[in-house]
Write a protein that holds these residues in place. Sequence first.
Motif, mmCIF file in Angstrom:
data_model
loop_
_atom_site.group_PDB
_atom_site.id
_atom_site.type_symbol
_atom_site.label_atom_id
_atom_site.label_comp_id
_atom_site.label_asym_id
_atom_site.label_seq_id
_atom_site.Cartn_x
_atom_site.Cartn_y
_atom_site.Cartn_z
ATOM 1 N N GLY A 42 0.853 -1.110 0.008
ATOM 2 C CA GLY A 42 0.042 -0.019 0.036
ATOM 3 C C GLY A 42 0.841 1.365 0.100
ATOM 4 O O GLY A 42 2.022 1.121 0.135
ATOM 5 N N PRO A 43 0.013 2.503 -0.159
ATOM 6 C CA PRO A 43 0.982 3.564 -0.343
ATOM 7 C C PRO A 43 1.482 3.972 1.236
ATOM 8 O O PRO A 43 0.779 4.112 2.191
ATOM 9 N N VAL A 44 2.892 4.148 1.434
ATOM 10 C CA VAL A 44 3.381 4.560 2.611
ATOM 11 C C VAL A 44 4.021 6.094 2.456
ATOM 12 O O VAL A 44 4.360 6.382 1.340
ATOM 13 N N ARG A 45 4.389 6.578 3.678
ATOM 14 C CA ARG A 45 5.035 7.823 3.565
ATOM 15 C C ARG A 45 6.649 7.391 4.223
ATOM 16 O O ARG A 45 6.820 6.789 4.796
ATOM 17 N N GLY A 46 7.560 8.284 3.466
ATOM 18 C CA GLY A 46 8.890 8.434 3.768
ATOM 19 C C GLY A 46 9.338 9.372 4.770
ATOM 20 O O GLY A 46 8.290 10.220 5.236
ATOM 21 N N TYR A 47 10.528 9.649 5.001
ATOM 22 C CA TYR A 47 10.919 10.801 5.935
ATOM 23 C C TYR A 47 11.166 12.019 5.137
ATOM 24 O O TYR A 47 11.801 11.876 3.936
ATOM 25 N N GLU A 48 10.270 13.064 5.425
ATOM 26 C CA GLU A 48 10.637 14.470 4.676
ATOM 27 C C GLU A 48 11.033 15.381 5.640
ATOM 28 O O GLU A 48 10.350 15.657 6.880
ATOM 29 N N GLY A 49 12.164 16.085 5.197
ATOM 30 C CA GLY A 49 12.634 17.123 6.337
ATOM 31 C C GLY A 49 14.157 17.097 6.378
ATOM 32 O O GLY A 49 14.875 16.559 5.612
ATOM 33 N N PHE A 50 14.737 17.907 7.096
ATOM 34 C CA PHE A 50 16.267 18.037 7.404
ATOM 35 C C PHE A 50 16.639 17.096 8.481
ATOM 36 O O PHE A 50 16.166 17.077 9.597
ATOM 37 N N LEU A 51 17.728 16.270 8.344
ATOM 38 C CA LEU A 51 18.403 15.765 9.109
ATOM 39 C C LEU A 51 19.248 16.371 9.788
ATOM 40 O O LEU A 51 19.761 16.230 11.091
ATOM 41 N N PHE A 52 20.164 17.147 8.964
ATOM 42 C CA PHE A 52 21.210 17.879 9.288
ATOM 43 C C PHE A 52 21.018 19.606 8.620
ATOM 44 O O PHE A 52 20.257 19.598 7.802
ATOM 45 N N PRO A 53 21.610 20.581 9.199
ATOM 46 C CA PRO A 53 21.510 21.618 8.316
ATOM 47 C C PRO A 53 21.867 21.509 7.102
ATOM 48 O O PRO A 53 23.143 20.858 7.140
ATOM 49 N N ASP A 54 21.170 21.914 6.016
ATOM 50 C CA ASP A 54 21.895 21.758 4.584
ATOM 51 C C ASP A 54 22.075 20.312 4.239
ATOM 52 O O ASP A 54 22.664 19.909 3.310
ATOM 53 N N TYR A 55 21.208 19.439 4.680
ATOM 54 C CA TYR A 55 20.948 17.997 4.332
ATOM 55 C C TYR A 55 19.377 17.636 4.439
ATOM 56 O O TYR A 55 19.056 17.197 5.498
ATOM 57 N N TYR A 56 18.928 17.652 3.059
ATOM 58 C CA TYR A 56 17.437 17.359 3.140
ATOM 59 C C TYR A 56 17.084 16.082 2.758
ATOM 60 O O TYR A 56 17.615 15.604 1.764
ATOM 61 N N CYS A 57 15.759 15.532 3.448
ATOM 62 C CA CYS A 57 15.508 14.126 2.686
ATOM 63 C C CYS A 57 13.972 14.516 2.071
ATOM 64 O O CYS A 57 13.205 15.153 2.735
ATOM 65 N N SER A 58 13.843 13.467 1.185
ATOM 66 C CA SER A 58 12.480 13.655 0.464
ATOM 67 C C SER A 58 12.116 12.384 0.134
ATOM 68 O O SER A 58 12.818 11.344 -0.117
ATOM 69 N N TYR A 59 10.853 12.009 -0.179
ATOM 70 C CA TYR A 59 10.310 10.955 -0.619
ATOM 71 C C TYR A 59 9.454 10.936 -1.866
ATOM 72 O O TYR A 59 8.719 12.036 -2.127
ATOM 73 N N LYS A 60 9.175 10.065 -2.633
ATOM 74 C CA LYS A 60 8.168 9.607 -3.806
ATOM 75 C C LYS A 60 7.573 8.489 -3.967
ATOM 76 O O LYS A 60 8.228 7.456 -3.594
ATOM 77 N N ARG A 61 6.325 8.422 -4.117
ATOM 78 C CA ARG A 61 5.539 7.167 -4.230
ATOM 79 C C ARG A 61 5.335 7.257 -5.698
ATOM 80 O O ARG A 61 4.456 7.960 -6.145
#
Length: 89
Positions: A42-61
């Motif tokens: 099924g559709p799930v969500r990943g992590y979206e946001g900053f882990l550290f300053p100037d290091y961004y995480c995003s996800y696509k489904r």
Amino acid sequence: MRQSIAALAASLVAAGVLTPDSAAAQRRWVKPYYQQEYDTRGPVRGYEGFLFPDYYCSYKRYPKRVCTTDGRGRERCRVVGWRLEQTCQ
């Protein structure tokens, strides 16, 4: 999936803290590019946001579709699963 994000964060902290000399510590570190794919039912969500300053995480489904053609030539498609693509940079 959360364990892999936590492991990535821990390795980045260790890489920044465990530099052998002060000259290496003063150099700008290169941001590693991280990408992981997960297949789910099924559709799930990943992590979206900053882990550290100037290091961004995003996800696509992305839906995984299976298409068939009936006797009249009409194409029918249905979603049989999902692929989650997590990227950090």
